[in-house]
Design an enzyme around this catalytic site. Structure first.
Site, mmCIF file in Angstrom:
data_model
loop_
_atom_site.group_PDB
_atom_site.id
_atom_site.type_symbol
_atom_site.label_atom_id
_atom_site.label_comp_id
_atom_site.label_asym_id
_atom_site.label_seq_id
_atom_site.Cartn_x
_atom_site.Cartn_y
_atom_site.Cartn_z
ATOM 1 N N GLN A 23 0.803 -1.216 0.000
ATOM 2 C CA GLN A 23 0.000 0.000 0.000
ATOM 3 C C GLN A 23 0.838 1.269 0.000
ATOM 4 O OE1 GLN A 23 -2.657 -1.742 3.287
ATOM 5 N NE2 GLN A 23 -4.000 -0.289 2.282
ATOM 6 N N HIS A 157 1.253 -9.479 4.444
ATOM 7 C CA HIS A 157 0.112 -8.572 4.343
ATOM 8 C C HIS A 157 -0.398 -8.581 2.900
ATOM 9 C CE1 HIS A 157 -1.917 -4.951 6.397
ATOM 10 N NE2 HIS A 157 -2.579 -5.198 5.278
ATOM 11 N N ASN A 201 -1.683 -11.205 8.101
ATOM 12 C CA ASN A 201 -2.659 -10.160 8.372
ATOM 13 C C ASN A 201 -4.014 -10.518 7.770
ATOM 14 O OD1 ASN A 201 -3.322 -7.206 9.134
ATOM 15 N ND2 ASN A 201 -3.983 -7.355 6.996
ATOM 16 N N GLU A 202 -5.032 -10.501 8.615
ATOM 17 C CA GLU A 202 -6.414 -10.733 8.201
ATOM 18 C C GLU A 202 -6.562 -11.957 7.298
ATOM 19 O OE1 GLU A 202 -8.103 -6.192 8.651
ATOM 20 O OE2 GLU A 202 -7.697 -6.925 6.633
#
Length: 506
Positions: A23, A157, A201-202
């Site tokens: 990101q 991620h 992550n998630e």
């Protein structure tokens, strides 16, 4: 509701902000970095973000350098759409010193970031190490520590090396060995300085991408309700294997802690007087959180999930085994494979069970299994605040009162609108609830605001959801950063570890 009294967090409380490699970094093919599944997704799909937020797939066409790394909606809003990718993003790969200086000025004592697997191991395993990519993270970690900022590293991620997806990615059990190899490399390379790790992550969203086209790797809905369950199982086993590796090989010397980072949402019954709506809340938690925490607690998936899959199988005449329980050996690896639970929290939903008609018309098999209709409730701030406590209480009751860490919490702002007052209100409310949990004896190690700076919000692009404490001008090739109106609030929060009374902010 935010407190009118000063709230002082403990001296050892870790408080700061976070980001994710894809990101913010950009430099998608610089210095031997290999493509990730998100590079492939954006370059191949040519994601178009309609004005302001709708997402659709554009016809394939020649890739233009003019659009590399940009979302040009703001420069020409009359076009109504923009081409999105993370080729340049915030260009953090080339702006490391500036970002470190901004973190120091902000006053954080922890910074959560992720390492890009294809940047450090471009050919997936550690036979071929990209030393330039490794040096970028080594420099980042060293500069953080030199400025008394604790590095908290997310190993994964979402940016899987694309060549590994050619083997099926997270739906192929072979990924467990690859992830262990990658993690082993990270521990021996950075573990002497990094003491807080999150494996994945998630993982719920990682798995969901194997049953739809809305996220990388965009497998498609043909495998919805099949490949996503495979991915969940493999993620859990990969996480457990990494935990076991660390404890056996590195813990004695490095003394670090390992977590899994889960996305959370609070759920409220649409009609609190109806038992079936209250049951929908419980089922929603089982499918979103219990499917990961139940195996970590006792080595099995929640019974409600198993039963729901069996019901769908019988109803639709499915004979393939869609969810596979763990062997006794796997259970032993899974149970207790965490030192703390990291979680991300943003908002709440209101839920009720599907009607018979809705169940029949539902095209996603995974949604049929859940059998719940969810309505976004994010506009209700008080529900969102109380929902944070609901999530904390759920962990306490269902995961044997684990140590917790709030890895992401935030609210997005709209483009060219000063919503700093709303943003401050949001964080005040959440932190007030967090303080209540601490006073009840819940162990919460720390809290990270999402996010450090405005960044690529995946398929939402660069302008629809602005979470940053710092603003980034994505229309400027230099990607300059600037402080938002809420900067002072966060700087005071981080430097004093306290929330001052509301009236003192006026």
């Amino acid at each position: 509701m935010a407190s009118e009294k000063i709230i002082q967090f403990p001296d050892d409380f870790l408080i700061g902000t976070g980001s994710a490699a894809y990101q913010i970094e950009g430099a998608w093919d610089a210095d031997n970095k290999a493509p990730s599944i998100w590079d492939e997704y954006f370059h191949d799909k040519k994601i178009i973000v309609s004005n302001p937020e709708a997402v659709k797939l554009a016809p394939r066409k020649k890739y233009s350098n003019f659009h590399k790394g940009t979302d040009v909606l703001a420069t020409d809003p009359s076009r109504g759409f923009s081409i999105v990718n993370g080729d340049i993003a915030c260009d953090s790969y080339h702006k490391l010193d500036e970002d470190i200086n901004n973190l120091v000025e902000l006053g954080v004592n922890i910074y959560r970031f992720s390492i890009s697997w294809p940047r450090v191991l471009p050919n997936v395993d550690d036979r071929d190490v990209n030393q330039v990519g490794v040096q970028y993270y080594q420099t980042l970690i060293e500069k953080l520590i030199a400025n008394n900022i604790t590095p908290m590293v997310t190993m994964y991620h979402w940016d899987l090396p694309n060549i590994l997806q050619n083997l099926g990615g997270w739906s192929n059990p072979n990924i467990i060995e690859y992830f262990v190899n990658y993690s082993d490399f990270l521990f021996r390379t950075f573990g002497s300085q990094v003491k807080l790790w999150s494996t994945i992550n998630e993982p719920r969203f990682v798995a969901l991408a194997y049953g739809n086209e809305g996220m990388a790797p965009s497998v498609g809905e043909s495998f919805n309700g099949i490949a996503d369950y495979m991915a969940i199982r493999n993620e859990l086993l990969a996480h457990a294997a990494v935990y076991k590796l660390y404890k056996k090989k590195y813990f004695a010397e490095q003394q670090g802690e390992i977590s899994l980072c889960l996305d959370t949402t609070a759920y409220y019954p649409i009609n609190p007087d109806l038992q079936e709506d209250r049951d929908a809340v419980s089922k929603s938690y089982d499918f979103s959180l219990g499917v990961f925490t139940h195996p970590l607690k006792n080595g099995t998936f929640p019974q409600s999930v198993i039963d729901a899959v069996a019901t769908s199988d019988e109803h639709i005449k499915i004979s393939i085994r869609r969810i596979i329980e763990f062997s006794e050996e796997e259970k032993m690896d899974l149970i207790g494979s965490y030192d703390f639970i990291a979680f991300n929290y943003y908002e709440s939903f209101k839920v009720r069970p599907m009607t018979e008609t809705e169940y029949k018309e539902e095209t996603y098999l995974l949604n049929k299994d859940l059998g719940v209709v969810s309505v976004v409730n994010s506009s209700n701030m008080e529900d969102t605040f109380k929902g944070f406590t609901q999530v904390v209480d759920w962990f306490v009751e269902n995961v044997n009162n684990p140590k917790l860490f709030v890895a992401e919490n935030g609210i997005f702002e709209k483009l060219n609108v000063d919503e700093s007052e709303k943003k401050i209100q949001y964080h005040r409310g959440i932190l007030t609830e967090l303080d209540k949990a601490l006073k009840k004896g819940v162990v919460i190690k720390g809290y990270c605001v999402w996010s450090f700076m405005d960044s690529l919000e995946w398929t939402s692009g660069y302008f629809a959801k602005l979470f940053g404490i710092y603003e980034v001008d994505f229309n400027d090739p230099e990607r300059p950063r600037s402080k938002k109106q809420s900067f002072e609030f966060f700087q005071t929060l981080f430097t004093t570890k306290s929330l001052t009374p509301i009236e003192s902010d006026e």
